[in-house]
Design a protein around this motif. Structure first.
Motif, PDB file in Angstrom:
ATOM      1  N   GLU A   7       0.816  -1.207   0.000  1.00 57.32           N
ATOM      2  CA  GLU A   7       0.000   0.000   0.000  1.00 57.32           C
ATOM      3  C   GLU A   7       0.854   1.264   0.000  1.00 57.32           C
ATOM      4  O   GLU A   7       0.560   2.228  -0.703  1.00 57.32           O
ATOM      5  CB  GLU A   7      -0.924  -0.010   1.237  1.00 57.32           C
ATOM      6  N   TRP A   8       1.913   1.271   0.783  1.00 57.51           N
ATOM      7  CA  TRP A   8       2.740   2.463   0.948  1.00 57.51           C
ATOM      8  C   TRP A   8       3.391   2.881  -0.362  1.00 57.51           C
ATOM      9  O   TRP A   8       3.370   4.032  -0.749  1.00 57.51           O
ATOM     10  CB  TRP A   8       3.801   2.188   2.024  1.00 57.51           C
ATOM     11  N   TYR A   9       3.966   1.915  -1.074  1.00 56.87           N
ATOM     12  CA  TYR A   9       4.626   2.228  -2.336  1.00 56.87           C
ATOM     13  C   TYR A   9       4.549   0.996  -3.221  1.00 56.87           C
ATOM     14  O   TYR A   9       5.013  -0.075  -2.838  1.00 56.87           O
ATOM     15  CB  TYR A   9       6.091   2.629  -2.103  1.00 56.87           C
ATOM     16  N   PRO A  10       3.969   1.109  -4.405  1.00 59.70           N
ATOM     17  CA  PRO A  10       3.779  -0.064  -5.269  1.00 59.70           C
ATOM     18  C   PRO A  10       5.081  -0.500  -5.939  1.00 59.70           C
ATOM     19  O   PRO A  10       5.395  -0.056  -7.037  1.00 59.70           O
ATOM     20  CB  PRO A  10       2.753   0.414  -6.294  1.00 59.70           C
ATOM     21  N   ILE A  11       5.845  -1.366  -5.250  1.00 59.13           N
ATOM     22  CA  ILE A  11       7.153  -1.778  -5.776  1.00 59.13           C
ATOM     23  C   ILE A  11       7.087  -3.049  -6.624  1.00 59.13           C
ATOM     24  O   ILE A  11       8.097  -3.545  -7.077  1.00 59.13           O
ATOM     25  CB  ILE A  11       8.174  -1.981  -4.642  1.00 59.13           C
ATOM     26  N   THR A  12       5.878  -3.553  -6.858  1.00 62.51           N
ATOM     27  CA  THR A  12       5.724  -4.741  -7.688  1.00 62.51           C
ATOM     28  C   THR A  12       4.657  -4.486  -8.753  1.00 62.51           C
ATOM     29  O   THR A  12       3.778  -3.648  -8.568  1.00 62.51           O
ATOM     30  CB  THR A  12       5.344  -5.974  -6.847  1.00 62.51           C
ATOM     31  N   ILE A  13       4.772  -5.211  -9.844  1.00 57.35           N
ATOM     32  CA  ILE A  13       3.727  -5.133 -10.879  1.00 57.35           C
ATOM     33  C   ILE A  13       2.785  -6.334 -10.788  1.00 57.35           C
ATOM     34  O   ILE A  13       1.850  -6.441 -11.535  1.00 57.35           O
ATOM     35  CB  ILE A  13       4.352  -5.034 -12.296  1.00 57.35           C
ATOM     36  N   SER A  14       3.055  -7.208  -9.853  1.00 56.03           N
ATOM     37  CA  SER A  14       2.259  -8.415  -9.701  1.00 56.03           C
ATOM     38  C   SER A  14       0.974  -8.156  -8.943  1.00 56.03           C
ATOM     39  O   SER A  14       0.903  -7.319  -8.050  1.00 56.03           O
ATOM     40  CB  SER A  14       3.061  -9.465  -8.923  1.00 56.03           C
ATOM     41  N   GLU A  15      -0.066  -8.872  -9.317  1.00 56.08           N
ATOM     42  CA  GLU A  15      -1.344  -8.850  -8.593  1.00 56.08           C
ATOM     43  C   GLU A  15      -1.535 -10.160  -7.861  1.00 56.08           C
ATOM     44  O   GLU A  15      -2.655 -10.551  -7.550  1.00 56.08           O
ATOM     45  CB  GLU A  15      -2.506  -8.617  -9.590  1.00 56.08           C
ATOM     46  N   ARG A  16      -0.489 -10.845  -7.580  1.00 60.19           N
ATOM     47  CA  ARG A  16      -0.513 -12.203  -7.055  1.00 60.19           C
ATOM     48  C   ARG A  16      -1.236 -12.330  -5.713  1.00 60.19           C
ATOM     49  O   ARG A  16      -2.024 -13.214  -5.520  1.00 60.19           O
ATOM     50  CB  ARG A  16       0.930 -12.724  -6.919  1.00 60.19           C
ATOM     51  N   GLY A  17      -0.943 -11.457  -4.779  1.00 60.48           N
ATOM     52  CA  GLY A  17      -1.558 -11.539  -3.457  1.00 60.48           C
ATOM     53  C   GLY A  17      -1.066 -12.732  -2.659  1.00 60.48           C
ATOM     54  O   GLY A  17      -0.003 -13.284  -2.932  1.00 60.48           O
ATOM     55  N   GLU A  18      -1.878 -13.158  -1.668  1.00 61.87           N
ATOM     56  CA  GLU A  18      -1.482 -14.282  -0.823  1.00 61.87           C
ATOM     57  C   GLU A  18      -1.541 -15.566  -1.617  1.00 61.87           C
ATOM     58  O   GLU A  18      -0.985 -16.547  -1.350  1.00 61.87           O
ATOM     59  CB  GLU A  18      -2.393 -14.380   0.406  1.00 61.87           C
TER      60      GLU A  18
END
Length: 152
Positions: free
Chosen positions: A141-152
């Motif tokens: 949430e703080w900073y989007p450092i990934t392009i993945s939407e993978r989640g848990e």
């Protein structure tokens, strides 16, 4: 890159009763590490099934900041003799002898003779990151450092 090593056994840079780390082939990623007994009288090292032991290599390595030496399996030894290396990392600044954490995962007792290959050492670059604790379980949430939407 050129890195120094020192053989602990004997009085010359490469004493007769030592086994320096070498690449079998110029393109190999790792240097072969061998059992180098601390006592000249040691002729056999026995590893029982299920046993984990520390194998002395007789080597000290100068590892520069920003790198580590990772001790890895030799595939032939792992496959043929069921001798697997436990997680071994040699950090920059460590100046002691390198030992190999070797596990006998097979059902037969294994024997090593002086000079037998036990593992390989690979120099790996390290990225030193600064980690900060998040106050939210949504760690992206703080900073989007990934392009993945993978989640848990």
């Amino acid at each position: 890159m050129i890195l120094q090593y020192y053989m602990l056994r004997g009085g010359s840079p490469i004493p007769r009763n030592s086994f320096p780390p070498v690449r079998e082939n110029p393109s190999d990623a790792g240097l072969d590490l061998r059992w180098t007994p601390s006592e000249v009288s040691e002729q056999v090292f026995k590893i029982e099934p299920g046993e984990s032991v520390l194998i002395p290599t007789g080597c000290k390595f100068a590892i520069p900041h920003g790198y580590m030496l990772e001790i890895k399996n030799k595939s032939g030894i792992a496959h043929k003799r069921q001798l697997l290396v436990g997680g071994c990392v040699v950090d920059s600044g460590y100046d002691g002898e390198v030992f190999v954490n070797l596990h006998n995962t097979g059902t037969e007792t294994q024997y090593l003779e002086p000079g037998d290959k036990v593992a390989q050492a690979v120099v790996i670059p390290i990225i030193h990151a600064r980690f900060i604790a998040s106050s939210s379980p949504d760690i992206y949430e703080w900073y989007p450092i990934t392009i993945s939407e993978r989640g848990e």
